[in-house]
Write a protein that holds these residues in place. Structure first.
Motif, PDB file in Angstrom:
ATOM      1  N   GLU A 186       0.815  -1.219   0.000  1.00 38.03           N
ATOM      2  CA  GLU A 186       0.000   0.000   0.000  1.00 38.03           C
ATOM      3  C   GLU A 186       0.847   1.266   0.000  1.00 38.03           C
ATOM      4  OE1 GLU A 186      -2.886  -0.103   3.174  1.00 38.03           O
ATOM      5  OE2 GLU A 186      -3.515  -2.126   2.615  1.00 38.03           O
ATOM      6  N   LEU A 187       2.061   1.193   0.519  1.00 36.14           N
ATOM      7  CA  LEU A 187       2.921   2.378   0.562  1.00 36.14           C
ATOM      8  C   LEU A 187       3.197   2.931  -0.828  1.00 36.14           C
ATOM      9  CD1 LEU A 187       5.531   1.238   3.253  1.00 36.14           C
ATOM     10  CD2 LEU A 187       3.527   2.722   3.572  1.00 36.14           C
ATOM     11  N   PHE A 188       3.154   2.063  -1.843  1.00 36.94           N
ATOM     12  CA  PHE A 188       3.465   2.496  -3.203  1.00 36.94           C
ATOM     13  C   PHE A 188       2.308   3.233  -3.873  1.00 36.94           C
ATOM     14  CE2 PHE A 188       6.365  -0.878  -2.153  1.00 36.94           C
ATOM     15  CZ  PHE A 188       7.570  -0.284  -2.471  1.00 36.94           C
ATOM     16  N   THR A 189       1.156   3.239  -3.237  1.00 35.45           N
ATOM     17  CA  THR A 189       0.033   4.034  -3.750  1.00 35.45           C
ATOM     18  C   THR A 189      -0.245   5.253  -2.881  1.00 35.45           C
ATOM     19  OG1 THR A 189      -1.583   2.690  -2.562  1.00 35.45           O
ATOM     20  CG2 THR A 189      -1.059   2.028  -4.819  1.00 35.45           C
ATOM     21  N   THR A 190       0.303   5.260  -1.672  1.00 31.86           N
ATOM     22  CA  THR A 190      -0.020   6.339  -0.736  1.00 31.86           C
ATOM     23  C   THR A 190       1.116   7.328  -0.487  1.00 31.86           C
ATOM     24  OG1 THR A 190       0.588   4.964   1.172  1.00 31.86           O
ATOM     25  CG2 THR A 190      -1.739   4.921   0.462  1.00 31.86           C
ATOM     26  N   PHE A 191       2.326   7.066  -1.022  1.00 32.80           N
ATOM     27  CA  PHE A 191       3.405   8.034  -0.775  1.00 32.80           C
ATOM     28  C   PHE A 191       3.053   9.356  -1.443  1.00 32.80           C
ATOM     29  CE2 PHE A 191       4.833   6.150  -4.758  1.00 32.80           C
ATOM     30  CZ  PHE A 191       5.497   7.164  -5.426  1.00 32.80           C
ATOM     31  N   GLU A 192       3.584  10.439  -0.886  1.00 35.31           N
ATOM     32  CA  GLU A 192       3.167  11.771  -1.332  1.00 35.31           C
ATOM     33  C   GLU A 192       4.042  12.384  -2.417  1.00 35.31           C
ATOM     34  OE1 GLU A 192       2.652  14.277   2.079  1.00 35.31           O
ATOM     35  OE2 GLU A 192       1.398  12.792   3.093  1.00 35.31           O
ATOM     36  N   HIS A 193       5.380  12.211  -2.319  1.00 40.00           N
ATOM     37  CA  HIS A 193       6.232  12.868  -3.307  1.00 40.00           C
ATOM     38  C   HIS A 193       7.441  12.060  -3.755  1.00 40.00           C
ATOM     39  CE1 HIS A 193       9.099  14.005  -0.140  1.00 40.00           C
ATOM     40  NE2 HIS A 193       8.060  14.387   0.555  1.00 40.00           N
ATOM     41  N   SER A 194       7.907  11.097  -2.962  1.00 40.23           N
ATOM     42  CA  SER A 194       9.084  10.347  -3.413  1.00 40.23           C
ATOM     43  C   SER A 194       9.160   8.973  -2.761  1.00 40.23           C
ATOM     44  CB  SER A 194      10.371  11.133  -3.120  1.00 40.23           C
ATOM     45  OG  SER A 194      10.529  11.302  -1.718  1.00 40.23           O
ATOM     46  N   ALA A 195       9.687   8.041  -3.541  1.00 39.26           N
ATOM     47  CA  ALA A 195       9.968   6.689  -3.066  1.00 39.26           C
ATOM     48  C   ALA A 195      11.292   6.280  -3.703  1.00 39.26           C
ATOM     49  CB  ALA A 195       8.857   5.722  -3.466  1.00 39.26           C
ATOM     50  N   TRP A 196      12.224   5.828  -2.884  1.00 37.33           N
ATOM     51  CA  TRP A 196      13.545   5.483  -3.384  1.00 37.33           C
ATOM     52  C   TRP A 196      14.052   4.230  -2.682  1.00 37.33           C
ATOM     53  CZ3 TRP A 196      18.439   4.733  -1.484  1.00 37.33           C
ATOM     54  CH2 TRP A 196      19.462   4.666  -2.440  1.00 37.33           C
ATOM     55  N   ARG A 197      14.746   3.360  -3.429  1.00 36.37           N
ATOM     56  CA  ARG A 197      15.212   2.092  -2.864  1.00 36.37           C
ATOM     57  C   ARG A 197      16.698   1.874  -3.099  1.00 36.37           C
ATOM     58  NH1 ARG A 197      13.032  -4.053  -4.120  1.00 36.37           N
ATOM     59  NH2 ARG A 197      14.423  -5.085  -2.640  1.00 36.37           N
ATOM     60  N   LEU A 198      17.336   1.259  -2.098  1.00 39.64           N
ATOM     61  CA  LEU A 198      18.670   0.698  -2.264  1.00 39.64           C
ATOM     62  C   LEU A 198      18.503  -0.815  -2.292  1.00 39.64           C
ATOM     63  CD1 LEU A 198      21.762   1.164  -2.407  1.00 39.64           C
ATOM     64  CD2 LEU A 198      21.802   0.816   0.075  1.00 39.64           C
ATOM     65  N   GLU A 199      18.970  -1.445  -3.376  1.00 34.67           N
ATOM     66  CA  GLU A 199      18.907  -2.900  -3.527  1.00 34.67           C
ATOM     67  C   GLU A 199      20.317  -3.455  -3.414  1.00 34.67           C
ATOM     68  OE1 GLU A 199      16.907  -4.264  -7.039  1.00 34.67           O
ATOM     69  OE2 GLU A 199      15.137  -3.055  -6.616  1.00 34.67           O
ATOM     70  N   THR A 200      20.538  -4.307  -2.428  1.00 30.04           N
ATOM     71  CA  THR A 200      21.890  -4.770  -2.145  1.00 30.04           C
ATOM     72  C   THR A 200      22.097  -6.266  -2.343  1.00 30.04           C
ATOM     73  OG1 THR A 200      21.423  -5.171   0.196  1.00 30.04           O
ATOM     74  CG2 THR A 200      22.145  -2.945  -0.420  1.00 30.04           C
ATOM     75  N   ARG A 201      21.044  -7.017  -2.492  1.00 31.98           N
ATOM     76  CA  ARG A 201      21.167  -8.480  -2.546  1.00 31.98           C
ATOM     77  C   ARG A 201      21.673  -8.947  -3.906  1.00 31.98           C
ATOM     78  NH1 ARG A 201      19.468 -10.305   2.086  1.00 31.98           N
ATOM     79  NH2 ARG A 201      19.358 -12.474   1.462  1.00 31.98           N
ATOM     80  N   ARG A 202      22.213 -10.132  -3.923  1.00 32.61           N
ATOM     81  CA  ARG A 202      22.740 -10.713  -5.159  1.00 32.61           C
ATOM     82  C   ARG A 202      21.636 -11.374  -5.980  1.00 32.61           C
ATOM     83  NH1 ARG A 202      26.957 -10.524  -1.477  1.00 32.61           N
ATOM     84  NH2 ARG A 202      28.899  -9.875  -2.461  1.00 32.61           N
ATOM     85  N   GLY A 203      20.476 -11.511  -5.401  1.00 33.29           N
ATOM     86  CA  GLY A 203      19.329 -12.085  -6.067  1.00 33.29           C
ATOM     87  C   GLY A 203      18.154 -12.133  -5.102  1.00 33.29           C
ATOM     88  N   TYR A 204      16.965 -12.373  -5.637  1.00 27.04           N
ATOM     89  CA  TYR A 204      15.745 -12.373  -4.841  1.00 27.04           C
ATOM     90  C   TYR A 204      14.937 -13.627  -5.158  1.00 27.04           C
ATOM     91  CZ  TYR A 204      17.040  -7.585  -3.950  1.00 27.04           C
ATOM     92  OH  TYR A 204      17.738  -6.463  -3.548  1.00 27.04           O
ATOM     93  N   ALA A 205      14.464 -14.285  -4.119  1.00 25.31           N
ATOM     94  CA  ALA A 205      13.672 -15.505  -4.292  1.00 25.31           C
ATOM     95  C   ALA A 205      12.430 -15.225  -5.133  1.00 25.31           C
ATOM     96  CB  ALA A 205      13.289 -16.091  -2.933  1.00 25.31           C
TER      97      ALA A 205
END
Length: 179
Positions: free
Chosen positions: A12-31
């Motif tokens: 739900e956070l991806f529909t309710t954020f107001e001005h910015s969303a930013w991610r750091l992805e550090t894993r070598r892969g995701y299940a």
């Protein structure tokens, strides 16, 4: 203050954020990636025919069309893992929705002393810290709202953005290293 939220609340956070969303992805892969049909397609062909009308893409286009900023920096090993190559291919889909997709070599991330944890920072007000198990499965999400902690993650975001490379340029660099 921190609170654990379930994966639906996280979504739900991806529909309710107001001005910015930013991610750091550090894993070598995701299940979750390895379970997806597109991952098998990537393994077999080296590329994917991404669906630009899936739920994520529709929402990201709506958010970025409304003037909101969305982006991420992905940390990549040298040489990249299969999961990282898959995500590099996926970056073209994300970028087409208006996301600012960038990459950073792991050696540079370590030199910068970036954390090894994945997180999203929303509206520069709170952090969604992603907790994974050893098999790269997302277990839960911890919301962090303490202003001092949020500021530390914002500093990580700023450093990662400053030293990262747009995904198209990074893909060319990675391909040139393979030759």
């Amino acid at each position: 203050m921190t609170t654990l939220i379930n994966l639906d609340e996280f979504g739900e956070l991806f529909t309710t954020f107001e001005h910015s969303a930013w991610r750091l992805e550090t894993r070598r892969g995701y299940a979750s990636d390895r379970k997806d049909e597109t991952y098998r397609e990537f393994i077999e062909t080296g590329t994917v025919a991404w669906d630009p009308e899936d739920e994520w893409c529709r929402n990201m286009r709506a958010q970025t069309s409304a003037g909101k900023r969305v982006g991420r920096v992905r940390i990549v090993d040298d040489p990249p893992t299969t999961g990282q190559l898959y995500l590099l291919d996926n970056a073209k889909r994300n970028a087409a929705t208006g996301e600012d997709m960038r990459n950073l070599w792991r050696a540079d991330a370590e030199r910068l002393q970036l954390p090894r944890e994945d997180f999203w920072i929303f509206d520069s007000r709170f952090i969604a810290l992603l907790h994974f198990d050893e098999a790269d499965t997302l277990l839960n999400v911890e919301l962090i709202t303490d202003p001092a902690a949020v500021m530390r993650y914002a500093q990580v975001r700023d450093a990662a953005l400053h030293h990262s490379v747009p995904y198209k340029e990074f893909a060319a660099l990675a391909a040139a290293k393979e030759e």
